[in-house]
Scaffold this active site. Structure first.
Site, mmCIF file in Angstrom:
data_model
loop_
_atom_site.group_PDB
_atom_site.id
_atom_site.type_symbol
_atom_site.label_atom_id
_atom_site.label_comp_id
_atom_site.label_asym_id
_atom_site.label_seq_id
_atom_site.Cartn_x
_atom_site.Cartn_y
_atom_site.Cartn_z
ATOM 1 N N CYS A 1 -0.106 3.948 2.587
ATOM 2 C CA CYS A 1 0.256 3.500 3.943
ATOM 3 C C CYS A 1 1.682 3.902 4.269
ATOM 4 C CB CYS A 1 0.117 1.982 4.058
ATOM 5 S SG CYS A 1 -1.567 1.363 3.825
ATOM 6 N N CYS B 1 0.836 -1.216 0.000
ATOM 7 C CA CYS B 1 0.000 0.000 0.000
ATOM 8 C C CYS B 1 0.864 1.257 0.000
ATOM 9 C CB CYS B 1 -0.940 -0.029 1.200
ATOM 10 S SG CYS B 1 -1.829 1.514 1.505
#
Length: 306
Positions: free
Chosen positions: A50, A47
């Site tokens: 993230c 991600c």
């Protein structure tokens, strides 16, 4: 003691960010959130957002010095937990406090919003932090004293001592209350309650000096008599010295300092430098950070070293 304070648990130290799994979630999040706010970052190695958000969260959490903590949960490795928490996209961030979720957001945020969010969580923790509550209560008591509201100040000090019987600032505060009421013996009894390892605390030294000064002023003549003596002889050093003590007893701190400085200027060696010694005792009783003490010490230095 619910009027001022919550739980008496000690504030936690700031730990490193932990990786949490389904097996450790109850301990590291639910139970730990009864001591501090726990930020839970649901993420995955693939991600991109993230990777941007994680460091910003860690930095903001670290600045709270333990009132907010952070854990990370890899959704790929803890899919069942992610499903239970209804994590539909990542990053998803939850905040837990006192065993329940209190806030959440999805997606990456700019650093300013991350800081504001964590700051709000830290405020929530502070409202339930006994140490912060006691510090706030002590400040309220001092404000009440400064405003002449001894009843409120005494009540606050009493509540603090119910939670922390050896809180040296509250003990000294109760002693000051006794002095203000003219109860020197009670103030001495309060002073005797101070733990031996706290006898050099500034508030304790101020109380001790206050007691000594109160005893000195107990048998002084009237203000009118002392001012009359000075009117007849401005160099009546004993009258000026006694008047300074009497003014202190009447809570005219500036007047007491002014007369002792005048005495030092007229004859600094009088009575083995009694004026200087007494002035230093006043500064200790006021507290060396008191504005009158700060200005008075400057004026004293000017007199002594000119």
């Amino acid at each position: 003691m619910q009027t001022l304070f919550g739980s008496s648990a000690a504030p936690a130290k700031a730990p490193a960010v932990k990786d949490v799994t389904t097996a450790t979630f109850m301990t590291e999040v639910m139970e730990a959130s009864r001591e501090a706010v726990i930020v839970v970052d649901f993420w995955a190695p693939w991600c991109g957002p993230c990777k941007t958000l994680g460091p910003l969260l860690e930095k903001a959490v670290a600045e709270t010095k333990g009132s907010v903590r952070m854990v990370k949960i890899n959704v790929d490795e803890n899919q069942q937990l992610a499903a239970q928490m209804r994590v539909q996209s990542i990053p998803t961030v939850y905040a837990f406090f006192d065993g329940r979720p209190v806030d959440a957001f999805q997606g990456a945020l700019p650093e300013s919003q991350v800081k504001a969010w964590v700051k709000k969580l830290a405020s929530l923790a502070a409202e339930n932090d006994p140490a912060a509550q006691i510090a706030d209560a002590l400040a309220q008591a001092k404000e009440a004293l400064a405003a002449g509201d001894a009843v409120t100040a005494q009540g606050i000090y009493g509540q603090i001592l119910q939670v922390e019987p050896e809180n040296v600032e509250a003990i000294a505060g109760m002693g000051r209350m006794a002095l203000l009421a003219g109860h020197i013996d009670v103030a001495k009894e309060v002073l005797a309650q101070v733990p031996k390892d706290k006898l050099t605390h500034s508030d304790v030294l101020a109380l001790k000096s206050g007691i000594e000064l109160a005893e000195q002023t107990a048998e002084l003549g009237s203000r009118a008599d002392l001012e009359g003596r000075l009117g007849r002889d401005a160099n009546d050093h004993q009258a000026r010295f006694d008047l300074a003590l009497l003014l202190y007893a009447e809570d005219d701190k500036q007047g007491a300092v002014d007369h002792l400085l005048d005495l030092i200027q007229r004859d600094r060696t009088w009575n083995e430098e009694a004026g200087r010694k007494q002035l230093l005792k006043l500064f200790e009783a006021f507290g060396f950070s008191d504005p009158i003490s700060v200005a008075g010490r400057r004026r004293l230095s000017t007199l002594l070293f000119r």
